[in-house]
Design a protein around this motif. Structure first.
Motif, PDB file in Angstrom:
ATOM      1  N   VAL A 106      -0.672 -37.311  -4.385  1.00 53.36           N
ATOM      2  CA  VAL A 106      -0.074 -36.277  -3.537  1.00 53.36           C
ATOM      3  C   VAL A 106      -0.982 -35.991  -2.347  1.00 53.36           C
ATOM      4  CG1 VAL A 106       0.587 -33.824  -3.463  1.00 53.36           C
ATOM      5  CG2 VAL A 106       1.248 -35.230  -5.417  1.00 53.36           C
ATOM      6  N   SER A 107      -0.368 -35.705  -1.212  1.00 51.60           N
ATOM      7  CA  SER A 107      -1.117 -35.320  -0.015  1.00 51.60           C
ATOM      8  C   SER A 107      -0.236 -34.430   0.853  1.00 51.60           C
ATOM      9  CB  SER A 107      -1.511 -36.577   0.755  1.00 51.60           C
ATOM     10  OG  SER A 107      -1.864 -36.253   2.083  1.00 51.60           O
ATOM     11  N   PRO A 108      -0.849 -33.501   1.612  1.00 52.59           N
ATOM     12  CA  PRO A 108      -0.036 -32.784   2.598  1.00 52.59           C
ATOM     13  C   PRO A 108       0.429 -33.757   3.680  1.00 52.59           C
ATOM     14  CG  PRO A 108      -2.232 -31.798   2.398  1.00 52.59           C
ATOM     15  CD  PRO A 108      -2.256 -33.093   1.662  1.00 52.59           C
ATOM     16  N   THR A 109       1.473 -33.375   4.412  1.00 52.69           N
ATOM     17  CA  THR A 109       1.926 -34.166   5.549  1.00 52.69           C
ATOM     18  C   THR A 109       2.125 -33.234   6.738  1.00 52.69           C
ATOM     19  OG1 THR A 109       3.521 -35.837   6.271  1.00 52.69           O
ATOM     20  CG2 THR A 109       4.426 -33.992   5.028  1.00 52.69           C
ATOM     21  N   PRO A 110       1.888 -33.671   7.981  1.00 51.69           N
ATOM     22  CA  PRO A 110       1.436 -34.999   8.371  1.00 51.69           C
ATOM     23  C   PRO A 110      -0.063 -35.177   8.130  1.00 51.69           C
ATOM     24  CG  PRO A 110       1.661 -33.622  10.320  1.00 51.69           C
ATOM     25  CD  PRO A 110       2.133 -32.795   9.152  1.00 51.69           C
ATOM     26  N   SER A 111      -0.431 -36.368   7.662  1.00 48.91           N
ATOM     27  CA  SER A 111      -1.851 -36.626   7.439  1.00 48.91           C
ATOM     28  C   SER A 111      -2.126 -38.129   7.519  1.00 48.91           C
ATOM     29  CB  SER A 111      -2.283 -36.030   6.096  1.00 48.91           C
ATOM     30  OG  SER A 111      -3.688 -36.075   5.962  1.00 48.91           O
ATOM     31  N   TYR A 112      -3.246 -38.534   6.937  1.00 48.80           N
ATOM     32  CA  TYR A 112      -3.725 -39.912   7.020  1.00 48.80           C
ATOM     33  C   TYR A 112      -2.743 -40.832   6.270  1.00 48.80           C
ATOM     34  CZ  TYR A 112      -7.453 -43.529   6.858  1.00 48.80           C
ATOM     35  OH  TYR A 112      -8.218 -44.649   7.004  1.00 48.80           O
ATOM     36  N   VAL A 129       3.492 -32.944   0.698  1.00 51.87           N
ATOM     37  CA  VAL A 129       3.807 -31.515   0.783  1.00 51.87           C
ATOM     38  C   VAL A 129       3.592 -31.107   2.233  1.00 51.87           C
ATOM     39  CG1 VAL A 129       3.106 -29.195   0.046  1.00 51.87           C
ATOM     40  CG2 VAL A 129       3.084 -31.098  -1.609  1.00 51.87           C
ATOM     41  N   PRO A 130       4.634 -30.604   2.909  1.00 52.15           N
ATOM     42  CA  PRO A 130       4.466 -30.257   4.325  1.00 52.15           C
ATOM     43  C   PRO A 130       3.472 -29.117   4.547  1.00 52.15           C
ATOM     44  CG  PRO A 130       6.794 -30.313   3.702  1.00 52.15           C
ATOM     45  CD  PRO A 130       6.010 -30.399   2.430  1.00 52.15           C
ATOM     46  N   PHE A 131       2.669 -29.240   5.583  1.00 51.95           N
ATOM     47  CA  PHE A 131       1.855 -28.110   6.037  1.00 51.95           C
ATOM     48  C   PHE A 131       2.791 -27.002   6.504  1.00 51.95           C
ATOM     49  CE2 PHE A 131      -1.662 -31.205   6.661  1.00 51.95           C
ATOM     50  CZ  PHE A 131      -2.722 -30.454   6.176  1.00 51.95           C
ATOM     51  N   THR A 132       2.323 -25.773   6.492  1.00 49.94           N
ATOM     52  CA  THR A 132       3.097 -24.668   7.070  1.00 49.94           C
ATOM     53  C   THR A 132       3.039 -24.801   8.605  1.00 49.94           C
ATOM     54  OG1 THR A 132       1.238 -23.172   7.360  1.00 49.94           O
ATOM     55  CG2 THR A 132       2.276 -23.177   5.176  1.00 49.94           C
ATOM     56  N   THR A 136      -1.492 -24.458   7.589  1.00 45.02           N
ATOM     57  CA  THR A 136      -2.167 -24.092   6.350  1.00 45.02           C
ATOM     58  C   THR A 136      -1.375 -24.709   5.197  1.00 45.02           C
ATOM     59  OG1 THR A 136      -0.890 -22.060   6.162  1.00 45.02           O
ATOM     60  CG2 THR A 136      -3.003 -21.917   7.327  1.00 45.02           C
ATOM     61  N   LEU A 137      -1.859 -24.503   3.963  1.00 44.51           N
ATOM     62  CA  LEU A 137      -1.165 -25.051   2.795  1.00 44.51           C
ATOM     63  C   LEU A 137      -0.187 -24.020   2.261  1.00 44.51           C
ATOM     64  CD1 LEU A 137      -4.221 -26.618   0.914  1.00 44.51           C
ATOM     65  CD2 LEU A 137      -2.644 -27.737   2.521  1.00 44.51           C
ATOM     66  N   PRO A 138       0.976 -24.466   1.760  1.00 41.20           N
ATOM     67  CA  PRO A 138       1.896 -23.508   1.149  1.00 41.20           C
ATOM     68  C   PRO A 138       1.288 -22.936  -0.131  1.00 41.20           C
ATOM     69  CG  PRO A 138       2.640 -25.773   0.754  1.00 41.20           C
ATOM     70  CD  PRO A 138       1.456 -25.855   1.680  1.00 41.20           C
ATOM     71  N   GLU A 164     -13.157 -22.583   3.034  1.00 39.42           N
ATOM     72  CA  GLU A 164     -13.554 -22.559   1.629  1.00 39.42           C
ATOM     73  C   GLU A 164     -12.516 -21.921   0.707  1.00 39.42           C
ATOM     74  OE1 GLU A 164     -17.569 -21.410   1.045  1.00 39.42           O
ATOM     75  OE2 GLU A 164     -17.316 -21.065  -1.113  1.00 39.42           O
ATOM     76  N   VAL A 165     -11.916 -20.823   1.158  1.00 39.85           N
ATOM     77  CA  VAL A 165     -10.971 -20.094   0.294  1.00 39.85           C
ATOM     78  C   VAL A 165      -9.757 -20.969  -0.017  1.00 39.85           C
ATOM     79  CG1 VAL A 165      -9.418 -18.092   0.163  1.00 39.85           C
ATOM     80  CG2 VAL A 165     -11.735 -17.830   1.100  1.00 39.85           C
ATOM     81  N   ALA A 166      -9.186 -21.596   1.031  1.00 44.30           N
ATOM     82  CA  ALA A 166      -7.974 -22.408   0.840  1.00 44.30           C
ATOM     83  C   ALA A 166      -8.269 -23.649  -0.008  1.00 44.30           C
ATOM     84  CB  ALA A 166      -7.407 -22.812   2.194  1.00 44.30           C
ATOM     85  N   VAL A 167      -9.419 -24.282   0.221  1.00 43.32           N
ATOM     86  CA  VAL A 167      -9.760 -25.503  -0.516  1.00 43.32           C
ATOM     87  C   VAL A 167     -10.008 -25.173  -1.991  1.00 43.32           C
ATOM     88  CG1 VAL A 167     -11.536 -27.287  -0.784  1.00 43.32           C
ATOM     89  CG2 VAL A 167     -10.626 -26.753   1.492  1.00 43.32           C
TER      90      VAL A 167
END
Ligand SMILES: *Cc1c(COP(=O)(O)O)cnc(C)c1O
Length: 348
Positions: A106-112, A129-132, A136-138, A164-167
């Motif tokens: 799994v990876s967010p999109t758009p990405s590598y 998983v689409p970025f917002t 940011t991440l949903p 740091e918080v989101a990761v």
């Protein structure tokens, strides 16, 4: 022969690297190489490695010398470090180690876009998983059962970065390992090295292709807890990094002050790019990497990519389902970027 090829390989498209045109007068702003040369100490180290019989003998299998140097510089246990033939090699080793055939990556999109290729080769499923809209991440994160989750941070092509918080939250929300792909981490305001050992399912990867100006030498490394690194070492090729690469990487790692100066120049040029490209009508996402992601709402950007190419300026055109397209433009030297501005003013 064709029918003997594994179905997952036969059916996949294959990763498409950025164009590597090597005409001397081309301004190459499409694959995020550092426009400045590597530290002079790197060349000295390569020359020294060419003497005696070092090329006749096998290299250090786990790169002990590099691991000790990197451990000292970064303040981490050398046993936490896994060496790779570019950070793409590390991503491959991680996929082979953690993702079973039929498993889930799994990876967010758009990405590598390499992440999908790695899943394809492994015969695994790939889910994005689409970025917002704010990049940011949903929350909550919708896929908790991935065998491996890749997060490019800073992200490509957007240049945006999570803190740091989101990761930490994402790592806690998922069951399998979180790979923080920090190919651009050395340019960012924050990086995840400090979380190794604190967040148990976190793995960080680093590249020498961007910050260290060594895309041609092929070197990257991973950082994880020592027990995990011991398992990853079983999966990698025994001698995945050659003698010249290890000498170069060690010398580069030990010359941090040289690279801090290069970084400052790149940041200054990135600031000029952001300001001028905005003035020229592009929408620029705030970048923490050595490139800027440029979109337009008033006109298609593919013709701009083509017109720039005709003028000897190569940028990366990218198109993502659901997000539209844009130009990813690497930070070049100031004269290169001036040529970009001149060309764009003529085209627009
Ligand atoms: C460039 C890049 C890599 C690969 O780097 P190499 O060390 O050249 O293999 C990995 N991830 C991302 C997001 C990149 O942009």
């Amino acid at each position: 022969m064709q029918s003997s090829i594994r179905e997952s390989v036969r059916n996949m498209a294959g990763y498409m690297p950025g164009e590597q045109l090597n005409t001397p007068d081309i301004v190459k702003l499409n694959t995020n190489e550092n426009p400045y040369p590597a530290s002079p100490r790197v060349l000295e180290a390569i020359r020294a490695a060419l003497t005696g019989d070092r090329l006749r003998k096998y290299p250090e299998p786990t790169g002990q010398t590099f691991r000790r140097a990197a451990g000292r510089v970064l303040g981490i246990d050398p046993e936490c470090i896994l060496i790779g033939n570019g950070s793409d090699d590390i991503l491959t080793i991680l996929t082979r180690t953690f993702v079973p055939e039929g498993g889930l990556l799994v990876s967010p999109t758009p990405s590598y876009i390499l992440y999908k290729t790695l899943a394809d080769i492994q015969g695994a499923r790939f889910q994005t998983v689409p970025f917002t809209p704010e990049w940011t991440l949903p929350t909550p994160w919708p896929v908790s059962d991935a065998h491996l989750t890749f997060l490019a941070n800073p992200n490509s092509p957007t240049g945006t970065a999570l803190g740091e918080v989101a990761v930490t939250r994402l790592a806690q929300e998922i069951r399998g390992p979180l790979v923080l792909d920090e190919a651009y981490g050395d340019f960012a305001e924050w990086n995840g090295l400090g979380l190794i050992g604190k967040v148990p399912n976190l793995i960080v990867t680093r590249s020498f292709s961007k910050y260290y100006s060594l895309a041609g030498i092929r070197f990257g490394f991973g950082i994880a807890d020592p027990a995990t690194v011991r398992e990853l070492i079983k999966v990698k090729d025994s001698y995945n990094c050659n003698v010249l690469t290890l000498a170069a990487a060690t010398a580069a790692m030990e010359d941090q002050s040289y690279y801090a100066d290069v970084r400052a120049k790149i940041m200054a040029t990135r600031g000029r790019m952001t300001a001028t490209l905005t003035e020229l009508g592009f929408e620029i996402t705030p970048s923490q990497a050595n490139f800027v992601w440029c979109r337009r709402t008033d006109r298609p950007v593919y013709p701009l990519y083509e017109a720039l190419k005709q003028r000897g300026i190569l940028v990366r055109y990218m198109n993502y389902a659901g997000f539209g397209d844009g130009l990813r433009i690497s930070v070049g030297t100031d004269p290169e970027i001036d040529r970009l501005f001149t060309a764009l003013r003529a085209i627009l």
